[in-house]
Motif scaffolding. Structure first.
Motif, PDB file in Angstrom:
ATOM      1  N   UNK A 115       0.834  -1.197   0.000  1.00  0.00           N
ATOM      2  CA  UNK A 115       0.000   0.000   0.000  1.00  0.00           C
ATOM      3  C   UNK A 115       0.865   1.242   0.000  1.00  0.00           C
ATOM      4  N   UNK A 116       0.623   2.114  -0.942  1.00  0.00           N
ATOM      5  CA  UNK A 116       1.194   3.453  -0.997  1.00  0.00           C
ATOM      6  C   UNK A 116       0.042   4.394  -1.331  1.00  0.00           C
ATOM      7  N   UNK A 117       0.271   5.662  -1.200  1.00  0.00           N
ATOM      8  CA  UNK A 117      -0.749   6.608  -1.620  1.00  0.00           C
ATOM      9  C   UNK A 117      -0.983   6.399  -3.106  1.00  0.00           C
ATOM     10  N   UNK A 118      -2.171   6.135  -3.501  1.00  0.00           N
ATOM     11  CA  UNK A 118      -2.640   5.921  -4.871  1.00  0.00           C
ATOM     12  C   UNK A 118      -2.265   4.571  -5.475  1.00  0.00           C
ATOM     13  N   UNK A 119      -1.694   3.653  -4.687  1.00  0.00           N
ATOM     14  CA  UNK A 119      -1.362   2.317  -5.193  1.00  0.00           C
ATOM     15  C   UNK A 119      -1.707   1.272  -4.133  1.00  0.00           C
ATOM     16  N   UNK A 120      -2.326   0.183  -4.580  1.00  0.00           N
ATOM     17  CA  UNK A 120      -2.599  -0.938  -3.695  1.00  0.00           C
ATOM     18  C   UNK A 120      -2.267  -2.232  -4.416  1.00  0.00           C
ATOM     19  N   UNK A 173      -3.248   0.777  -9.565  1.00  0.00           N
ATOM     20  CA  UNK A 173      -2.577   2.068  -9.489  1.00  0.00           C
ATOM     21  C   UNK A 173      -3.610   3.159  -9.756  1.00  0.00           C
ATOM     22  N   UNK A 174      -3.258   4.350  -9.469  1.00  0.00           N
ATOM     23  CA  UNK A 174      -4.169   5.494  -9.598  1.00  0.00           C
ATOM     24  C   UNK A 174      -5.389   5.322  -8.693  1.00  0.00           C
ATOM     25  N   UNK A 175      -5.149   4.798  -7.505  1.00  0.00           N
ATOM     26  CA  UNK A 175      -6.199   4.585  -6.513  1.00  0.00           C
ATOM     27  C   UNK A 175      -6.557   5.917  -5.866  1.00  0.00           C
ATOM     28  N   UNK A 176      -7.836   6.158  -5.699  1.00  0.00           N
ATOM     29  CA  UNK A 176      -8.259   7.400  -5.044  1.00  0.00           C
ATOM     30  C   UNK A 176      -8.590   7.186  -3.574  1.00  0.00           C
ATOM     31  N   UNK A 177      -8.824   5.941  -3.178  1.00  0.00           N
ATOM     32  CA  UNK A 177      -9.120   5.644  -1.778  1.00  0.00           C
ATOM     33  C   UNK A 177      -8.486   4.329  -1.363  1.00  0.00           C
ATOM     34  N   UNK A 178      -7.638   4.365  -0.348  1.00  0.00           N
ATOM     35  CA  UNK A 178      -6.928   3.164   0.104  1.00  0.00           C
ATOM     36  C   UNK A 178      -7.898   2.081   0.561  1.00  0.00           C
ATOM     37  N   UNK A 179      -8.916   2.444   1.327  1.00  0.00           N
ATOM     38  CA  UNK A 179      -9.878   1.449   1.821  1.00  0.00           C
ATOM     39  C   UNK A 179     -10.641   0.787   0.674  1.00  0.00           C
ATOM     40  N   UNK A 180     -11.035   1.593  -0.307  1.00  0.00           N
ATOM     41  CA  UNK A 180     -11.760   1.042  -1.449  1.00  0.00           C
ATOM     42  C   UNK A 180     -10.878   0.089  -2.245  1.00  0.00           C
ATOM     43  N   UNK A 228      -9.320  -5.424  -3.892  1.00  0.00           N
ATOM     44  CA  UNK A 228      -8.281  -6.449  -3.972  1.00  0.00           C
ATOM     45  C   UNK A 228      -8.700  -7.699  -3.199  1.00  0.00           C
ATOM     46  N   UNK A 229      -9.254  -7.505  -2.019  1.00  0.00           N
ATOM     47  CA  UNK A 229      -9.717  -8.629  -1.207  1.00  0.00           C
ATOM     48  C   UNK A 229     -10.847  -9.385  -1.909  1.00  0.00           C
TER      49      UNK A 229
END
Length: 188
Positions: free
Chosen positions: A137-142, A163-170, A175-176
């Protein structure tokens, strides 16, 4: 006169714990040690060079692999899915006993490490206990990559990167759900 003595855990145990907890400091320490041993350079660059060399020597495709550090915190790191999948395949088939700790260190969904508090929803419960994966997890990447046994008993290897994720939880939820879908499928 000896005042104190100590003994480190074995490298295999350190690798397991590093992966299980996603311990970036330990990952860098291990890479620096590998750099010193493999290329004679105990540094970020040495660790990256040693990693690439060892992977290539194992027959893992390294085309497109770009490492600046071992923790994955650098935004310049690039690890192709083919590289991750090939390492996981070697782990799953026990092709190289030296990398076995990579597999035993993968957190189990819903039980330990970075996946202990995940896979607890109706949409992800099919992955609980059968998904073993490393998180990223990084800002904008999961990312989530690992092994899963599907409902037909087949062992599957996966590597999901968003990549280009706007929300880490989402991103984590998506991914889960993807990993749980693999667990729930009859992929044969």
């Amino acid at each position: 006169r000896e005042l104190a003595a100590g003994q480190s855990a074995q490298i295999a145990e350190l690798v397991e714990q590093t992966s299980l907890r996603s311990d970036n400091v330990a990952a860098e320490m291990l890479a620096h040690l590998a750099g010193a041993k493999v290329v004679g350079d105990a540094s970020f660059a040495g660790g990256a060079a040693a990693t690439s060399r060892v992977l290539a020597g194992m027959g893992v495709p390294v085309e497109g692999l770009r490492l600046v550090d071992a923790s994955g915190l650098s935004r310049e790191d690039r690890v192709p899915a083919a590289t991750t999948a090939a390492v996981l395949s070697k782990v799953a088939t026990n092709a190289n006993p030296q990398i076995w700790p990579v597999g035993t260190g993968l957190p189990v969904a819903g039980f330990d490490g970075t996946l202990a508090e995940r896979f607890g929803t109706v949409a992800t419960e099919s992955g609980r206990g059968v998904v073993r994966a490393k998180t990223g997890t990084l800002t904008s990447v999961g990312a989530l990559g690992g092994l899963v046994v599907d409902r037909d008993g087949r062992l599957l290897i996966f590597d999901f990167v968003a990549d280009q994720v706007t929300g880490t939880d989402e991103a984590r939820t998506a991914l889960d759900r993807a990993a749980a879908a693999l667990a729930d499928c009859g992929c044969g």
